[in-house]
Design an enzyme around this catalytic site. Structure first.
Site: not given
Length: 739
Positions: A185, A499, A544, A553
């Site tokens: 993020d 991710h 994956d 992530e």
């Protein structure tokens, strides 16, 4: 951390682009490779075969056999529900490319043996931090295909209502630029930043010879500062901006109110960003990291004038704030939906901050505040940093005040390592991992465990600790139940769909290389938003898939121990496969035998120069930093301090040399005698500790027919290693095949 659900339309597109990773049958091993002197293991599915061969990768059916061996008995490993046999090919130390073959099994993937097998991976793992920089454009000359415009400048950040004070009311605009995006993020958190930045700084402190040469191609490369420090400085600048200048408290995080979309950073800047509430854990993590940075930067005051002092002052102010606010546990305000990093247990942060401040300042009050006898050693994580306190104390024990309990420090490190090595020996997969370690970010648990094993190996040279650390690295690089490397861009089979918003939002098929993904864990918090997992078994519960924030992530605090472990293993693994014997393994008779054998027919200035240079050469080859002095009849003939040594090593040299001159024996022989009799090496009768030190490293220079004429003294390593280094240098110089 918990991620928000992904939009159904985007999830459909991802489902078309990726499939769940499935376990790969066949021989599993670290497909990147091994250092020549490393322990080398592979896992072979249980079957009728009982022997294996290592063959050269070229040559087809006529490939030359480099090694033959017997497989272990069948071994089961519950986390994978699997039974395997282990192929141990540690004896193969010749460089080259190889495969393993076993009757009835397909050939293994190709792997390499060589002295530089981890260098490119270590470069990529460190450069991953550059790819996660906030507030700057990534130029093509540094980022290649992953170049992107600047995102999240954070030069106009709002003070959230939860962080408001009279001087900084809600809505106040502040600058809090630079720093690293936390994970997949675009937010920035003190908890993960603290342990990540510390780990990079520790890697530099512990192995300057390795990381001083690790040029990774960032904008600062070539500025005469090691790239690992340049990268740490980018995040330290942001961390400093997170301290309230009025009271010394530290904001817990800088974030949007909700997660950004799965787009590139410059496309995500549509939401206001906030600094959110102060917390005790943030203040203490900040204090520990800034204290560490202060002592690292103190060695280059000319380059960073005043910055070391500024960082230490900031660390001490944060400590004062935390003592005044000892139980401010962070909780997300109702309108903030991003990662929480909430941590209700704070005694570990207090211990870590106190330890780092004690080491940096030398103030006994911080050691007392740590209450070390109450602090255990555990594998580090963002929410459990006790192990970092012991790691720093162990490395810096030669500079600690007499108040520090040296025996306790060593026992904490060794006790943890012994538990990890026990798990490694009893594991069917030969990895220092227990069932309960399969948590969110399980690969970081594995890597941080390896980091702590390496601390113990540095202390006492027990080969099991080095081999167990290597085994944990092997797990991450392919010797696991999925049969894949968990690092993007490296290994025969690696994650393709992490991710990670920059990797998802760009137009490049391959993900940004060098990121370690979280790894298998059975809780599958994202299963409602993802395709089915292949298994609920802990070691097989992995996807994956870009939807999988629970196991696929990336995160800065997972990459930092990968950087450390790769460099440390490269520095510590003996080139020959046989560890250098430490003085702790010598009997008193052996120590006396060394003194009898390592004597000279004459000892002149050139002799001292040759031996001094040999000591530096051997230390550099081992990736270690030492200070050396050689004296004859009180005259200084050789002196050198390698990069990474500290000024107080000269005092250790003086005191150890004094002891050798007074006793006529090596300082380590005296150390061994005192310990064997149950005495205190720092409180020997008739020896003032201010002038004598019963720690290894000083060796008498004896000329046959004359007697002792001087000393050769080394400082900078554990006393046992200091002694062993002198013995090894003298053995080489005198041309003795054996002692």
């Amino acid at each position: 951390m918990r991620r928000r659900p992904i939009a159904p339309v985007f999830l459909l597109l991802l489902a078309q682009a990726a499939v769940a990773a499935e376990p790969v049958p066949g021989i599993r091993l670290n497909t990147l490779g091994f250092l020549p002197g490393a322990g080398k293991l592979a896992l072979v599915p249980d079957g009728p075969g009982t022997v294996f061969e290592v063959v050269e990768a070229t040559g087809g059916d006529a490939a030359r056999v480099a090694l033959r061996g017997e497989l272990s008995r069948p071994l089961s490993w519950a986390p994978a529900g699997d039974t395997v046999r282990v192929a141990d090919f540690s004896a193969l130390r010749v460089g080259g490319s190889y495969r393993i073959q076993v009757p009835g099994q397909p050939l293994s993937n190709v792997f390499a043996i060589g002295p530089g097998v981890y260098r490119e991976l270590d470069r990529a793992a460190l450069k991953a931090f550059y790819f996660n920089r906030s507030g700057t454009a990534l130029a093509a000359r540094h980022a290649g295909a992953y170049a992107r415009p600047a995102g999240h400048l954070d030069d106009r950040v709002l003070v959230h209502a939860s962080a408001a004070t009279a001087r900084r009311p809600a809505g106040t605009v502040i600058a809090s630029d630079k720093g690293w995006y936390d994970a997949g993020d675009y937010n920035k958190y003190i908890a993960s930043s603290a342990i990540s930045t510390y780990t990079l700084l520790a890697a530099w402190e512990h192995f300057p010879q390795v990381f001083g040469k690790l040029d990774v191609g960032i904008p600062e490369s070539g500025d005469a500062v090691p790239d690992i420090l340049d990268e740490a400085m980018w995040n330290l600048a942001w961390m400093l901006s997170m301290q309230d200048p009025e009271d010394g408290g530290v904001y817990h995080k800088l974030t949007n109110l909700r997660f950004d979309a799965m787009v590139q950073p410059h496309q995500a800047m549509r939401e206001p960003r906030y600094v959110v509430a102060k917390s005790t854990s943030a203040a203490l993590g900040f204090a520990a990291t800034l204290a560490t940075a202060s002592r690292v930067l103190a060695h280059d005051e000319k380059r960073w004038p005043g910055l070391s002092a500024r960082m230490l002052a900031a660390a001490e102010r944060a400590w004062v704030w935390a003592q005044a606010h000892p139980a401010v546990v962070f909780k997300n305000p109702p309108d903030v939906l991003t990662g929480e990093y909430g941590d209700a247990r704070l005694d570990d942060e207090f211990a870590w901050a106190a330890a780092e401040l004690y080491i940096t300042t030398g103030k006994d009050s911080y050691y007392l505040a740590m209450a070390p006898e109450t602090v255990s050693a555990t594998v580090p994580a963002w929410d459990d940093v006790r192990g970092l306190a012991w790691m720093s104390l162990a490395h810096h024990r030669a500079r600690l005040s007499p108040l520090a309990d040296q025996t306790l420090i060593a026992s904490r490190i060794d006790g943890l390592a012994a538990r990890l090595a026990g798990a490694w020996r009893s594991s069917g997969y030969r990895v220092a991992v227990r069932d309960g370690d399969f948590v969110w970010g399980s690969n970081a648990v594995v890597l941080n465990g390896a980091m702590m094993l390496l601390q113990a190996y540095r202390l006492n040279g027990k080969r099991d600790y080095l081999d167990a650390a290597q085994a944990n690295l092997d797990y991450v690089l392919g010797r696991n139940a999925m049969g894949m490397s968990f690092v993007t861009g490296f290994g025969a089979r690696s994650p393709q769909h992490p991710h990670h918003r920059p990797s998802i939002g760009d137009t490049v098929n391959a993900p940004v290389p060098g990121f370690v993904v979280g790894g298998p864990q059975p809780f599958q918090q994202d299963k409602a938003e993802c395709p089915p997992y292949p298994s609920t078994l802990p070691a097989l519960s992995y996807l994956d898939h870009a939807c999988s924030y629970a196991c696929n992530e990336v995160a800065i605090n997972w990459n930092a121990p990968l950087v450390y472990v790769l460099g440390a293993i490269s520095a510590l693994t003996p080139a020959t496969g046989t560890p250098t014997m430490t003085a702790q393994e010598f009997t008193r008779e052996q120590l006396l035998h060394q003194e009898a054998r390592l004597q000279f027919d004459s000892f002149g200035n050139d002799t001292a120069l040759d031996i001094g240079l040999k000591l530096i050469e051997l230390a550099r080859a081992d990736g270690k930093a030492v200070a050396v002095e050689i004296r004859r009849n009180g005259m200084l003939l050789f002196a050198h301090g390698m990069d990474g040594t500290a000024p107080d090593h000269s005092d250790w040299i003086r005191r150890k040399s004094n002891l050798a001159n007074r006793t006529g024996h090596s300082s380590y022989l005296t150390h061994a005698d005192v310990k064997a009799s149950g005495g205190d090496i720092d409180a020997m009768p008739t020896f003032d500790a201010r002038d004598y030190a019963a720690h290894g490293g000083a060796f008498p220079v004896v000329v046959r027919g004359t007697g002792q004429v001087g000393t050769i003294t080394v400082s900078g390593l554990p006393g046992a290693e200091d002694h062993a280094l002198v013995v090894r240098a003298l053995q080489v110089y005198l041309g003795l095949d054996r002692l």
